[in-house]
Design an enzyme around this catalytic site. Sequence first.
Site, PDB file in Angstrom:
ATOM      1  N   ASN A 106       0.816  -1.228   0.000  1.00 10.05           N
ATOM      2  CA  ASN A 106       0.000   0.000   0.000  1.00 10.05           C
ATOM      3  C   ASN A 106       0.845   1.273   0.000  1.00 10.05           C
ATOM      4  O   ASN A 106       0.547   2.232  -0.698  1.00 10.05           O
ATOM      5  CB  ASN A 106      -0.899   0.032   1.242  1.00 10.05           C
ATOM      6  CG  ASN A 106      -2.248  -0.582   0.969  1.00 10.05           C
ATOM      7  OD1 ASN A 106      -2.628  -0.796  -0.185  1.00 10.05           O
ATOM      8  ND2 ASN A 106      -2.983  -0.863   2.017  1.00 10.05           N
TER       9      ASN A 106
ATOM     10  N   PHE B  50      -5.025   3.927  11.632  1.00  9.53           N
ATOM     11  CA  PHE B  50      -5.230   2.991  10.523  1.00  9.53           C
ATOM     12  C   PHE B  50      -4.478   3.456   9.283  1.00  9.53           C
ATOM     13  O   PHE B  50      -4.355   4.655   9.043  1.00  9.53           O
ATOM     14  CB  PHE B  50      -6.729   2.880  10.222  1.00  9.53           C
ATOM     15  CG  PHE B  50      -7.499   2.303  11.382  1.00  9.53           C
ATOM     16  CD1 PHE B  50      -7.688   0.939  11.479  1.00  9.53           C
ATOM     17  CD2 PHE B  50      -7.978   3.121  12.393  1.00  9.53           C
ATOM     18  CE1 PHE B  50      -8.357   0.389  12.561  1.00  9.53           C
ATOM     19  CE2 PHE B  50      -8.654   2.581  13.477  1.00  9.53           C
ATOM     20  CZ  PHE B  50      -8.849   1.212  13.570  1.00  9.53           C
ATOM     21  N   GLU B  51      -4.021   2.506   8.489  1.00  9.52           N
ATOM     22  CA  GLU B  51      -3.226   2.831   7.307  1.00  9.52           C
ATOM     23  C   GLU B  51      -3.983   3.720   6.322  1.00  9.52           C
ATOM     24  O   GLU B  51      -3.396   4.413   5.506  1.00  9.52           O
ATOM     25  CB  GLU B  51      -2.782   1.559   6.596  1.00  9.52           C
ATOM     26  CG  GLU B  51      -3.926   0.737   6.040  1.00  9.52           C
ATOM     27  CD  GLU B  51      -3.460  -0.651   5.600  1.00  9.52           C
ATOM     28  OE1 GLU B  51      -3.087  -0.785   4.446  1.00  9.52           O
ATOM     29  OE2 GLU B  51      -3.473  -1.574   6.430  1.00  9.52           O
ATOM     30  N   THR B  52      -5.298   3.690   6.407  1.00  8.32           N
ATOM     31  CA  THR B  52      -6.122   4.508   5.518  1.00  8.32           C
ATOM     32  C   THR B  52      -6.035   5.996   5.852  1.00  8.32           C
ATOM     33  O   THR B  52      -6.442   6.834   5.052  1.00  8.32           O
ATOM     34  CB  THR B  52      -7.576   4.073   5.653  1.00  8.32           C
ATOM     35  OG1 THR B  52      -7.856   3.907   7.051  1.00  8.32           O
ATOM     36  CG2 THR B  52      -7.831   2.773   4.931  1.00  8.32           C
TER      37      THR B  52
END
Lengths: 321, 256
Positions: A106, B50-52
């Site tokens: 990611n 969170f990675e988001t």
Amino acid sequence: MDLTGKLMTAKEAVEKFVHDGDQVSLGGFTLNRNPMSLVHEMIRQGRKDLYLVCHSHGQAMDLLVGAGCVSRMEIAYGGMGRFAPTCIRFRRAVQRGQLALEDYSNYQMSLRFLAGAMGLPMIATKTGLNTDIVGKEGFDPADRGQGKVPVQKLVVGDNPFAPSGDKVVLLPALNPDVALMHAQQVGTDGTVRIKGLSFADLEQARAADRVLVTCEQIVPREQIRQDPDQNSLPGFLVDAVVHAPLGAHPTACHYFYDYDPQHLKMYGQMAVDDDAFRRYLDQWIHGSRDFEDYLAKLDPAALERIKADPVLGYAPGLDRR
Amino acid sequence: MKNYTDKEMMALCAGRLVPDGAVLFAGTGLSMLAATVAKRIHAPESVVFFETGGIDPALDELPLAVADPRVMSGSAMNAGLIEAFSILGHRRLSTIAFLGAAQIDPYGNLNSTALGDYRHPKVRFPGSGGACDAASLAWGVIIFMQHEKKRFVTQVDYLTSPGWLDGGDSRQKAGFRRGGPMAVVTNLGILKFHPETKRMYLAEVYPGVSVEEVQEKTGFELDVSQAVATPAPGEQELAILREEVDPQRLILGPAA
């Protein structure tokens, strides 16, 4: 600046700006803010040989792959959280050898979009050293350097600023032909406002040649400029604006609606079977004139249940089992 | 008969490993549960991100994915992936990441990409997502595994996320500045890594589990000489987990 010439239907936007073979980035993340109205339209119009570039993707990616629109993909993750730990049609297509696939992480994909947005040919990172993301390649070596396929997947090199032997991973930048995204609001001047998390949508938009934005609301220029700190992209980066309320369904759109657990569960049950999946496409996409027609087929009570609380941004107490 | 499930035990054991005030990176499933458990029970001063890009959200309801709108609600800030990964690897922060995988080797290297030949996989999994990044950049990593022979293997089919690589100082030599797995929490016990060789050993076994069972379900030789018994979960821990953290049992699954 106004929306003259930019405001159009999803059908017009896809006809005009998304071509067979294009490298396409998808905005959103797994089960949130997927550009579903554009993706439905791409499937209806039978786009082929798309080259998807994604970080973590779910519903939009799985539908495009399942409908046979995609031949090549660079991706970090294909999953829908608890609804599909691995995206079902994605898994099947990979196991059947129907996709040219290259894995990144990611952060690596986000950095590649960022590099493209900054006009850099590459970007360095410390993530992924000595892994198989570095060590193994998915694309056929003969495809390397063709079209937008990078000449190398990535390169491990020495940090030129360290005394000796400090390794870094060099990643090729991404400049997609088209970036697709769904936003909460667009002003009548084209200004885009994303609420909640922006994921890597803004890097994607700034890196792409063409930017297509669908939105829940179109609001007056004066209104969106009252609080410019909240805005995400200027209108001059946007090529097409589509007014598409519920345009991310069945994925979530912060402050507007939650994901639709019932629909995602039904999709999951149908996607595991080739015939049932074809029926899903026929019933919900090919059998719908446009996205509004698709929405009209949904249970109004289900849409009511996923309506977001205006403060929390999601639907509290929603039965998500 | 024990009055708790494997998943409840795993979530609580992982929570207990978290020092208070830690900055926690959570993924989906059990790792989401463990981060929430740590914040609610064992390490109230810790923050979850969170990675988001959701940084320190309220987590009034359990998110089902890292892009769930519940990671955007009541947060310190809502950002994007670039910002989140900058926090993950930040040199001033002792970030701890929770990861799961399909396969693990004796040095804590993980596979969440594919089984069989990578280009013609027998089984395809979702892929790295942010797992490789967490394993590369976080200060420490706590791993969840189902304890099965086919998952604890001498060599992973695809190395998605770097653990201690080949052991010893190989991680440092590869170019990583910090990090590495701290512990593996399974449905049978807790495994840790030898301070020098970095090879996995059995640190704890759960009530009712024998050391022999753990070795039998591990696909490589395990040092079990230091294994102690894990205390059973407390009533209060279980009550908070069941009533506040996951009342719909979305991740916990069926009750005991």
